[in-house]
Design an enzyme around this catalytic site. Structure first.
Site, short mmCIF file in Angstrom:
data_model
loop_
_atom_site.label_atom_id
_atom_site.label_comp_id
_atom_site.label_asym_id
_atom_site.label_seq_id
_atom_site.Cartn_x
_atom_site.Cartn_y
_atom_site.Cartn_z
N LYS A 126 0.86 -1.20 0.00
CA LYS A 126 0.00 0.00 0.00
C LYS A 126 0.88 1.23 0.00
CE LYS A 126 -4.52 0.88 0.41
NZ LYS A 126 -5.67 0.00 0.15
N1 GLU Z 1 -7.31 0.11 -3.09
C1 GLU Z 1 -8.10 -1.06 -3.36
C2 GLU Z 1 -8.17 -1.94 -2.13
O1 GLU Z 1 -8.02 -1.47 -1.02
C3 GLU Z 1 -7.64 -1.80 -4.60
C4 GLU Z 1 -6.22 -2.23 -4.63
C5 GLU Z 1 -5.75 -2.77 -5.98
O2 GLU Z 1 -6.55 -2.87 -6.90
O3 GLU Z 1 -4.57 -3.06 -6.08
O4 GLU Z 1 -8.45 -3.10 -2.20
#
Ligand code: GLU
Length: 436
Positions: A126
């Site tokens: 993240k």
């Molecule tokens: N931000 C989204 C989540 O928390 C998607 C992450 C992604 O597609 O890599 O799942």
């Protein structure tokens, strides 16, 4: 003699890292407690559980940019790769004024669990920048995004770590990230991020995927507890890409969206809100406040609204010991990441409220991100129907397996999801072994 660090497996010569102190650490502390709850169910793999309590790699970057008024501003950015045992890091990038390293660590860890829960071949990662993007001009936002991408460019890549949108980031930001990375590499690398515009290697259905996944899993769960979607009252917190789409799909299936809360306020209409009209209002004004077809509701009163389904789809730490006891819903479906604290989880459980946790409920987004990445690699693109059908199949199968584990072990759906996911991650860890 008890271990001085209180953590079995940690050599006495090593001081306990600050990030292992669950009680002081907000979202990360919440995650650590979730791991503690699953550990008794991991059998011989529990030997490796410490792996899950320490992010593999955390990068903090300074992001300086020229502001439109001629000054130079510095922002703090992060990229955390929590685990890469099952594949490259994967997870979104969040632009928000409250982002901290510890929050990004928690979000990266939940990505590891989520990706393993739906069995896509990724670890968890993240990113984030501590900034209120609403205060920036479009040019400032672009410079911020490009400099951040360049700074984290040393650890991301199509086979290393693949960012995507999250809170306050979108297709345009992904386009700038892809372009910046590609410029630095000297070759267009569409697979470095997902959630891109469809014309730049993005996937049909990606924008709606998280909300569609929330809806799909919600319908499956409702079926298990004998709750009819038709006529069910739904309350949604956050009416953006996740809550807005999930609300729309529930309304189309015959449910009544009776209450919505976002950063501008809370609204209520017992007969059901006109969801398409509300979506148009939010698009135009930036929030639900002032919507003509509803009554204003006190923000605290939102949690006690009469409803069958509650969907927190905003930020973490929203359902706490202070409001969990007032929730009347039969089922909470976590569209957001980490919306429920451990204490609130226990209160909901005691009150017979079924919680469908984030790590399965909102996994639809990353599932279609995986499709996007595969399509970019093969330069062959699928139809929207094909994407949606594959998404629904993966979500249903994953949820069915998790539900069965929950029944078998008589545990919550959250713990069941952690059992399935942690076993996959730690099994991969064990097979790969320690290097050197
Ligand atoms: N931000 C989204 C989540 O928390 C998607 C992450 C992604 O597609 O890599 O799942």
């Amino acid at each position: 003699m008890p271990h001085p660090n209180g953590t079995p497996g940690t050599p006495a010569t090593h001081l306990l890292p600050s990030y292992l102190q669950a009680d002081k650490l907000g979202a990360w502390g919440n995650y650590l407690r979730q791991v503690d709850r699953v550990t008794p169910y991991l059998g011989h793999l529990a030997r490796w559980v410490e792996t899950l309590k320490r992010p593999k790699r955390s990068l903090i970057v300074d992001v300086p940019i020229h502001m439109d008024d001629g000054t130079i501003a510095h922002f703090e950015g992060y990229r955390v790769q929590h685990n890469t045992s099952r594949g490259p890091g994967k997870g979104g990038v969040r632009f928000h004024q409250d982002v901290t390293l510890s929050e990004v660590m928690a979000l990266s860890a939940w990505m590891s669990i989520k990706n393993a829960a739906v069995n896509v071949p990724y670890g968890g990662a993240k990113g984030g920048i501590r900034v209120d993007p609403k205060q920036l001009s479009l040019g400032e936002l672009e410079r911020l995004t490009r400099r951040y991408t360049s700074e984290i460019g040393i650890i991301i890549g199509p086979s290393k770590d693949i960012p995507a949108p999250d809170v306050n980031t979108n297709e345009q930001i992904m386009a700038w990230m892809m372009d910046t990375y590609s410029m630095n590499e000297g070759a267009t690398a569409t697979g470095v991020v997902t959630g891109k515009p469809v014309d730049l290697g993005g996937s049909l259905g990606r924008r709606e995927a998280t909300g569609r996944g929330v809806f799909t899993v919600g319908v499956e769960a409702a079926h298990h507890i004998g709750l009819k979607i038709e006529g069910a009252r739904v309350a949604v917190q956050g009416f953006g890409n996740v809550g807005g789409i999930a609300g729309k799909l529930f309304a189309e299936a015959g449910a009544r969206v009776v209450a919505v809360q976002d950063h501008t306020g809370s609204i209520h209409r017992e007969a059901g809100l006109d969801v398409p009209a509300l979506l148009a209002h939010v698009k135009e004004t930036g929030g639900v406040d002032g919507f003509a077809g509803a009554d204003r509701l006190d923000n605290e009163a939102f949690w006690g609204v009469d409803c069958e389904i509650l969907i927190p789809a905003a930020l973490e730490g929203q359902i706490t010991s202070a409001n969990a006891g007032r929730i009347k819903a039969r089922m909470v479906i976590e569209g957001a990441n980490g919306p429920t604290t451990t204490e609130a989880d226990d209160i909901l459980q005691d009150n017979g409220v079924l919680v469908i946790p984030d790590v399965i409920a909102n996994a639809g987004g990353v599932t279609v991100s995986y499709f996007e990445w595969v399509q970019d690699f093969s330069s062959f693109f699928w139809s929207e129907d094909e994407i949606n059908a594959r998404l629904v199949r993966i979500m249903k199968e994953a949820f069915a397996g998790i539900w069965q584990v929950a029944q078998e072990h008589k545990v919550t759906v959250r713990t069941a999801t952690f059992i399935v996911a942690c076993q996959r991650i730690l099994h991969a860890r064990e097979m790969r072994g320690l290097y050197p």
